[in-house]
Design a protein around this motif. Structure first.
Motif, PDB file in Angstrom:
ATOM      1  N   GLY A   1      -0.716   3.722   7.971  1.00  0.00           N
ATOM      2  CA  GLY A   1      -0.062   4.935   8.451  1.00  0.00           C
ATOM      3  C   GLY A   1      -1.042   5.902   9.091  1.00  0.00           C
ATOM      4  N   LYS A   2      -0.556   7.090   9.375  1.00  0.00           N
ATOM      5  CA  LYS A   2      -1.376   8.112  10.011  1.00  0.00           C
ATOM      6  C   LYS A   2      -2.051   8.978   8.950  1.00  0.00           C
ATOM      7  CE  LYS A   2      -0.297   7.569  14.488  1.00  0.00           C
ATOM      8  NZ  LYS A   2      -1.265   7.378  15.572  1.00  0.00           N
ATOM      9  N   GLU A   3      -3.364   9.060   9.010  1.00  0.00           N
ATOM     10  CA  GLU A   3      -4.139   9.950   8.149  1.00  0.00           C
ATOM     11  C   GLU A   3      -5.066  10.765   9.043  1.00  0.00           C
ATOM     12  OE1 GLU A   3      -3.591  10.307   5.054  1.00  0.00           O
ATOM     13  OE2 GLU A   3      -2.672   8.453   4.327  1.00  0.00           O
ATOM     14  N   ALA A   4      -5.007  12.101   8.921  1.00  0.00           N
ATOM     15  CA  ALA A   4      -5.827  12.999   9.742  1.00  0.00           C
ATOM     16  C   ALA A   4      -5.607  12.734  11.232  1.00  0.00           C
ATOM     17  CB  ALA A   4      -7.299  12.854   9.390  1.00  0.00           C
ATOM     18  N   GLY A   5      -4.365  12.410  11.597  1.00  0.00           N
ATOM     19  CA  GLY A   5      -4.015  12.276  12.998  1.00  0.00           C
ATOM     20  C   GLY A   5      -4.323  10.939  13.639  1.00  0.00           C
ATOM     21  N   ARG A   6      -4.779   9.966  12.865  1.00  0.00           N
ATOM     22  CA  ARG A   6      -5.077   8.656  13.448  1.00  0.00           C
ATOM     23  C   ARG A   6      -4.652   7.549  12.500  1.00  0.00           C
ATOM     24  NH1 ARG A   6     -11.720   8.362  13.149  1.00  0.00           N
ATOM     25  NH2 ARG A   6     -11.922   8.612  10.900  1.00  0.00           N
TER      26      ARG A   6
ATOM     27  N   VAL B   1      14.509  -5.140  -3.650  1.00  0.00           N
ATOM     28  CA  VAL B   1      13.161  -4.683  -3.329  1.00  0.00           C
ATOM     29  C   VAL B   1      13.218  -3.741  -2.140  1.00  0.00           C
ATOM     30  CG1 VAL B   1      10.809  -5.377  -2.798  1.00  0.00           C
ATOM     31  CG2 VAL B   1      12.288  -6.914  -4.094  1.00  0.00           C
ATOM     32  N   LEU B   2      12.502  -2.631  -2.235  1.00  0.00           N
ATOM     33  CA  LEU B   2      12.391  -1.686  -1.133  1.00  0.00           C
ATOM     34  C   LEU B   2      10.940  -1.653  -0.679  1.00  0.00           C
ATOM     35  CD1 LEU B   2      14.783  -0.592  -3.116  1.00  0.00           C
ATOM     36  CD2 LEU B   2      14.704   1.398  -1.605  1.00  0.00           C
ATOM     37  N   ALA B   3      10.685  -2.071   0.569  1.00  0.00           N
ATOM     38  CA  ALA B   3       9.336  -2.061   1.127  1.00  0.00           C
ATOM     39  C   ALA B   3       9.114  -0.736   1.855  1.00  0.00           C
ATOM     40  CB  ALA B   3       9.157  -3.227   2.090  1.00  0.00           C
ATOM     41  N   VAL B   4       8.044  -0.053   1.492  1.00  0.00           N
ATOM     42  CA  VAL B   4       7.737   1.234   2.115  1.00  0.00           C
ATOM     43  C   VAL B   4       7.350   1.011   3.575  1.00  0.00           C
ATOM     44  CG1 VAL B   4       6.215   3.236   2.048  1.00  0.00           C
ATOM     45  CG2 VAL B   4       6.963   2.178  -0.091  1.00  0.00           C
ATOM     46  N   PRO B   5       7.885   1.779   4.522  1.00  0.00           N
ATOM     47  CA  PRO B   5       7.500   1.628   5.933  1.00  0.00           C
ATOM     48  C   PRO B   5       5.989   1.750   6.120  1.00  0.00           C
ATOM     49  CG  PRO B   5       9.430   3.041   5.740  1.00  0.00           C
ATOM     50  CD  PRO B   5       8.940   2.795   4.344  1.00  0.00           C
ATOM     51  N   ASP B   6       5.443   0.966   7.029  1.00  0.00           N
ATOM     52  CA  ASP B   6       3.994   0.880   7.173  1.00  0.00           C
ATOM     53  C   ASP B   6       3.384   2.022   7.983  1.00  0.00           C
ATOM     54  OD1 ASP B   6       3.804  -1.534   5.726  1.00  0.00           O
ATOM     55  OD2 ASP B   6       4.515  -2.629   7.487  1.00  0.00           O
ATOM     56  N   ASP B   7       4.208   2.851   8.604  1.00  0.00           N
ATOM     57  CA  ASP B   7       3.656   3.931   9.424  1.00  0.00           C
ATOM     58  C   ASP B   7       3.549   5.256   8.676  1.00  0.00           C
ATOM     59  OD1 ASP B   7       6.376   4.324   9.219  1.00  0.00           O
ATOM     60  OD2 ASP B   7       6.684   4.822  11.334  1.00  0.00           O
ATOM     61  N   LEU B   8       3.757   5.218   7.357  1.00  0.00           N
ATOM     62  CA  LEU B   8       3.702   6.447   6.565  1.00  0.00           C
ATOM     63  C   LEU B   8       2.294   6.693   6.026  1.00  0.00           C
ATOM     64  CD1 LEU B   8       7.005   6.222   4.471  1.00  0.00           C
ATOM     65  CD2 LEU B   8       6.649   7.227   6.731  1.00  0.00           C
ATOM     66  N   SER B   9       1.932   7.951   5.891  1.00  0.00           N
ATOM     67  CA  SER B   9       0.664   8.317   5.251  1.00  0.00           C
ATOM     68  C   SER B   9       0.792   8.125   3.748  1.00  0.00           C
ATOM     69  CB  SER B   9       0.321   9.782   5.553  1.00  0.00           C
ATOM     70  OG  SER B   9       1.244  10.644   4.898  1.00  0.00           O
ATOM     71  N   ALA B  10      -0.313   8.319   3.036  1.00  0.00           N
ATOM     72  CA  ALA B  10      -0.293   8.165   1.577  1.00  0.00           C
ATOM     73  C   ALA B  10       0.696   9.138   0.936  1.00  0.00           C
ATOM     74  CB  ALA B  10      -1.690   8.360   1.009  1.00  0.00           C
ATOM     75  N   GLN B  11       0.664  10.399   1.336  1.00  0.00           N
ATOM     76  CA  GLN B  11       1.579  11.390   0.765  1.00  0.00           C
ATOM     77  C   GLN B  11       3.015  11.125   1.192  1.00  0.00           C
ATOM     78  OE1 GLN B  11       1.400  13.799  -1.523  1.00  0.00           O
ATOM     79  NE2 GLN B  11      -0.712  13.181  -1.966  1.00  0.00           N
ATOM     80  N   GLN B  12       3.219  10.698   2.429  1.00  0.00           N
ATOM     81  CA  GLN B  12       4.576  10.380   2.886  1.00  0.00           C
ATOM     82  C   GLN B  12       5.140   9.177   2.142  1.00  0.00           C
ATOM     83  OE1 GLN B  12       3.658   9.911   7.050  1.00  0.00           O
ATOM     84  NE2 GLN B  12       4.356  11.978   7.582  1.00  0.00           N
TER      85      GLN B  12
ATOM     86  N   CYS C   1      -0.469   6.961  -8.666  1.00  0.00           N
ATOM     87  CA  CYS C   1      -0.193   6.849 -10.102  1.00  0.00           C
ATOM     88  C   CYS C   1       0.338   8.152 -10.675  1.00  0.00           C
ATOM     89  CB  CYS C   1      -1.467   6.442 -10.847  1.00  0.00           C
ATOM     90  SG  CYS C   1      -2.099   4.810 -10.424  1.00  0.00           S
ATOM     91  N   ARG C   2      -0.134   9.283 -10.156  1.00  0.00           N
ATOM     92  CA  ARG C   2       0.209  10.586 -10.749  1.00  0.00           C
ATOM     93  C   ARG C   2       1.509  11.176 -10.205  1.00  0.00           C
ATOM     94  NH1 ARG C   2      -4.387  13.313 -13.649  1.00  0.00           N
ATOM     95  NH2 ARG C   2      -5.628  11.491 -14.210  1.00  0.00           N
ATOM     96  N   GLN C   3       1.729  11.030  -8.897  1.00  0.00           N
ATOM     97  CA  GLN C   3       2.800  11.786  -8.258  1.00  0.00           C
ATOM     98  C   GLN C   3       4.074  10.990  -8.019  1.00  0.00           C
ATOM     99  OE1 GLN C   3       1.137  13.632  -4.719  1.00  0.00           O
ATOM    100  NE2 GLN C   3      -0.638  14.368  -5.851  1.00  0.00           N
ATOM    101  N   THR C   4       4.022   9.683  -8.159  1.00  0.00           N
ATOM    102  CA  THR C   4       5.240   8.883  -8.000  1.00  0.00           C
ATOM    103  C   THR C   4       6.152   9.126  -9.198  1.00  0.00           C
ATOM    104  OG1 THR C   4       3.959   7.219  -6.806  1.00  0.00           O
ATOM    105  CG2 THR C   4       6.130   6.568  -7.589  1.00  0.00           C
ATOM    106  N   ALA C   5       7.416   9.380  -8.924  1.00  0.00           N
ATOM    107  CA  ALA C   5       8.337   9.825  -9.972  1.00  0.00           C
ATOM    108  C   ALA C   5       8.683   8.736 -10.975  1.00  0.00           C
ATOM    109  CB  ALA C   5       9.611  10.363  -9.326  1.00  0.00           C
ATOM    110  N   ILE C   6       8.592   7.477 -10.577  1.00  0.00           N
ATOM    111  CA  ILE C   6       8.922   6.367 -11.466  1.00  0.00           C
ATOM    112  C   ILE C   6       7.638   5.691 -11.947  1.00  0.00           C
ATOM    113  CG2 ILE C   6      11.206   5.917 -10.521  1.00  0.00           C
ATOM    114  CD1 ILE C   6       9.967   3.913  -8.621  1.00  0.00           C
TER     115      ILE C   6
END
Length: 450
Positions: free
Chosen positions: A12-17, A51-62, A141-146
């Protein structure tokens, strides 16, 4: 049955790249993890798991936000990474879980064993709390709700691991799918549809005294009432990522997050009791100052080193004593210097271009930018050089002892008085200071100082 979320790290995009992750052997982490993730998803769906696969264009926080916006109570989440090291000989798989969560540790062990059963040639690096990671915490590990785990499936920088991953990718996928299937069934054995959640109560102790109100246990994580957070004088107004939940008209906060506010957390599973210690024995505002006092004893430093590398004290038995003596002479905080050594040498395991016989415990360079790091005639002189280099950054005062640091005169004196200001200076890593601080907190927790 609960659903399974799976994320392939990076891409994904981190710091604009676009972030490819680690790069080695003509490939990159994002590419390898996406290929592996796709095989895992196919295998799990063939076994009738949702199964839900997270989209590959997301940043870590997204990625975390994407999961949290869709997650239900009995779902689980895994993020897969490929690790990297300066030495190509470093190998193996490991899993990180949120610290102080026995349930999640068991889940991690289940998943790691399943992978290694399918790929026995892969070294086992064990399951570890996220407090043992470089930054002392992992957002996934910390911020994911499940319930969530972060898996390092192999070292991309190791030719052996890389070859295994690329030639036996299906075996990796089958092993991880086996583990995820077992984990999902553990969390949700198929009892029926979504019902209003009921969370078990837990006891709370503060500084050795029983607290009158109880907390709750969610996904194996202890949560405490917000009123208790206020009583501890912890201000969460500027900490939006600290997880809060509303349960039966009371707001609760994930207890492990309070470690960032100098609150020590421990859990006794037998009595279901969370213990909080809010007394910080280090003056406020001094914990990150390079020119300050150390607070640990020589024995505490020895125990910290031995608990993280049993063979370290055998090779360098006097190192804790040397740090206390050399740093005290120059007015440098020996706890900080010692933790920097633990970070730079991986608790005296060395590796990469640093060798034990160089007595270089902090990656000090030579004059003229030589190919090898500096070497020193003894462990004491190596420690002294590191202390002098820290003092060069943090103070305008002259050295007490004769200079042995080869690059002392090149430092702009007093430019970095705190740990964080070493980032991008001592090391190009912009998280370098954060990693030393995370190590320092681990030391102080082990010594009972925070």
């Amino acid at each position: 049955m609960g659903r399974i979320f799976i994320s392939a790290a990076h891409g994904g995009k981190e710091a604009g790249r676009t972030d490819p992750g680690s790069i080695a052997g003509g490939t990159n982490e994002a590419k390898e993890m996406i290929l592996l993730r796709d095989l895992i998803v196919t295998e799990l769906r063939a076994r009738n798991f949702e199964v839900l696969a997270v989209p590959d264009d997301l940043s870590a926080q997204q990625t975390i936000a994407w999961i949290n916006s869709r997650a239900r109570q009995k779902d689980v989440a895994l993020e897969i990474h490929a690790d990297a090291a300066s030495s190509p000989s470093v190998r193996g798989a490991s899993i990180f879980y949120i610290a102080s969560n026995d349930e999640r540790r068991s889940n991690a062990e289940l998943l790691l064993v399943a992978l290694l059963r399918r790929v026995p040639q892969l070294p086992n690096r064990g399951v570890k709390p996220d407090s043992a990671s470089g930054l002392g915490r992992l957002a996934f590990c910390r911020q994911t709700a499940i319930g969530s785990l972060l898996m390092q499936v192999a070292f991309l920088t190791s030719p052996d691991d890389r070859a295994l991953l690329q030639t036996r990718r299906r075996d990796f996928a089958l092993g991880i799918a086996d583990g995820l299937a077992s984990w999902s069934r553990t969390v949700d054995p198929g009892s029926g549809g979504e019902a209003e959640p009921t969370y078990p109560p837990i006891n709370i102790n503060i500084n050795g005294q029983k607290y009158s109100e109880q907390g709750i246990l969610i996904n194996g994580n202890a949560y405490i009432p917000i009123d208790l957070v206020d009583r501890l004088r912890v201000d969460l107004s500027k900490a939006p990522n600290v997880r809060r939940v509303s349960y039966r008209r009371v707001v609760y906060v994930k207890a492990i997050e309070l470690q960032d506010f100098h609150v020590s957390i421990s859990w006794d599973s037998a009595s279901r009791t969370l213990s909080l210690r809010s007394i910080l024995q280090i003056p406020a505002g001094q914990i990150d100052k390079i020119m300050s006092n150390g607070y640990t004893s020589e024995v505490q430093l020895q125990l910290f080193l031995r608990n993280n590398n049993e063979g370290a004290i055998v090779q360098f038995p006097d190192l804790p004593k040397l740090y206390r003596e050399e740093a005290t002479i120059e007015g440098v905080n020996y706890d900080i210097a010692f933790c920097q050594m633990c970070l730079e040498t991986a608790f005296l395991r060395f590796g990469g271009d640093l060798k034990p016989e160089q007595n270089n415990f902090a990656g000090l360079g030579t004059i003229g930018g030589g190919a090898e790091a500096a070497s020193f005639e003894s462990a004491r002189i190596g420690v002294r050089a590191q202390i002098q280099h820290l003092k060069a950054y943090a103070s305008l005062e002259p050295l007490v002892q004769e200079v042995v640091d080869p690059r002392f005169r090149f430092v702009t004196r007093g430019i970095a008085t705190s740990i964080n200001q070493l980032s991008g200076r001592w090391s190009a890593d912009l998280d370098y200071g954060n990693k030393i601080m995370a190590m320092l907190k681990r030391l102080y927790e082990s010594a009972g100082l925070i």
